[in-house]
Write an enzyme that holds these catalytic residues in place. Structure first.
Site, short mmCIF file in Angstrom:
data_model
loop_
_atom_site.label_atom_id
_atom_site.label_comp_id
_atom_site.label_asym_id
_atom_site.label_seq_id
_atom_site.Cartn_x
_atom_site.Cartn_y
_atom_site.Cartn_z
N ASP A 107 0.94 -1.19 -0.23
CA ASP A 107 -0.39 -0.03 0.15
C ASP A 107 1.21 1.56 -0.04
O ASP A 107 0.96 1.83 -0.69
CB ASP A 107 -0.66 -0.51 1.25
CG ASP A 107 -1.98 0.95 1.26
OD1 ASP A 107 -2.12 2.10 0.42
OD2 ASP A 107 -2.85 1.12 2.30
N LYS A 135 -0.59 -0.92 -4.50
CA LYS A 135 -1.73 -0.41 -4.42
C LYS A 135 -0.91 1.44 -5.39
O LYS A 135 0.26 1.58 -5.36
CB LYS A 135 -2.54 0.79 -3.39
CG LYS A 135 -3.46 -0.64 -2.43
CD LYS A 135 -4.02 0.14 -1.67
CE LYS A 135 -4.99 -0.97 -1.22
NZ LYS A 135 -5.78 -0.43 0.08
N VAL A 157 -9.02 -4.13 0.60
CA VAL A 157 -9.46 -4.87 -0.62
C VAL A 157 -9.57 -5.98 0.96
O VAL A 157 -8.76 -6.17 1.75
CB VAL A 157 -9.01 -5.93 -1.61
CG1 VAL A 157 -9.73 -5.15 -2.70
CG2 VAL A 157 -7.63 -5.27 -1.89
#
Ligand code: 5GP
Length: 179
Positions: A107, A135, A157
Site C-alpha cells: 500500500d 496500490k 480489499v
C-alpha cells in the site's frame, strides 16, 4: 460464489476471481523460475496476509528453494497506522542468500521498505519482492516490487488471505469495499 459479501459493518463486492488469481500466479511463478534458474532462493512470506498467495505461488515454483516466514502487523481496521507493531521470525540465517519477499499487498510501501532494509543489514545477497497486489501510493513512491500480480487504485480489499478486522481471509476470490 457470491458477488457481494458483508463483513461486520462493511459490504464488499467481488473484484478478482479465483480463476484470474490462479492464472496470474502461474505467470509470476514462471517468471521467477526463469529469473532464478541458476539460484536456490529463500521465499520469505509475510504473515498473516500472504499465507494463501505464498502457498499457491510456491507450489508452482520448480526451483530448489527454501521457505521461511516473517510476521509483521502495521494495520488496524482499514487505515494504515504507519507503525510497525511486530516483526518476528528470521530464525534461519539469510546471510548470502537470494531472498524473495512474498507480500499480499503493498500500500504505502512502509512495511516492505522496513523488511528490505532489515534483510540487507543481515547480509542477504539479493532481495526482491513478489506481491499479489500493489496500490497506487506504492507506485508513486517507487518502492521496488519486481513481480506484481495486479495493480489497484486506492480501494480496500479482502479475501484470499487478506482480512477486515480478522475476517475474510478464507475467501477464494478478492473483494473490494463498496463506498
Ligand atoms: P503498507 O506498509 O504498504 O502501507 O501496508 C502493507 C500492509 O497493509 C499489507 O501487508 C496488508 O497487511 C495491509 N493492507 C494494505 N492495504 C490493504 C487492503 O486493501 N486490505 C487489507 N486487508 N490489508 C491491507
Amino acid at each position: 460464489m457470491k458477488n457481494s459479501i458483508q463483513l461486520k459493518d462493511l459490504t464488499f463486492k467481488r473484484f478478482i476471481s479465483e480463476e484470474k488469481i490462479n492464472e496470474r500466479i502461474l505467470a509470476l511463478a514462471n517468471q521467477i523460475n526463469t529469473d532464478y534458474a541458476d539460484k536456490a532462493p529463500v521465499f520469505l512470506p509475510i504473515l498473516n496476509g500472504s499465507f494463501m498467495f505464498a502457498s499457491d505461488l510456491i507450489k508452482q515454483v520448480s526451483l530448489a528453494c527454501q521457505v521461511s516466514f516473517v510476521k509483521v502487523s502495521s494495520y488496524a481496521g482499514t487505515q494504515s497506522t504507519g507503525q510497525l507493531k511486530t516483526l518476528i521470525g528470521h530464525e534461519d540465517s539469510l546471510f548470502n542468500q537470494d531472498v524473495i519477499i512474498v507480500e499480499d499487498i503493498v500500500d504505502t510501501g512502509f512495511t516492505l521498505q522496513l523488511i528490505v532494509n532489515d534483510l540487507k543489514s543481515r547480509g542477504a545477497k539479493s532481495v526482491e519482492t513478489v506481491s499479489l497486489l500493489r496500490k497506487q501510493k506504492a507506485r508513486e513512491k517507487e518502492v521496488e516490487v519486481k513481480y506484481v500480480g495486479f495493480e489497484l487504485d486506492e480501494q480496500f480489499v479482502v479475501g484470499y488471505g487478506l482480512d477486515y478486522d480478522g475476517l475474510g481471509r478464507n475467501l477464494k476470490d478478492i473483494y473490494e469495499q463498496l463506498d
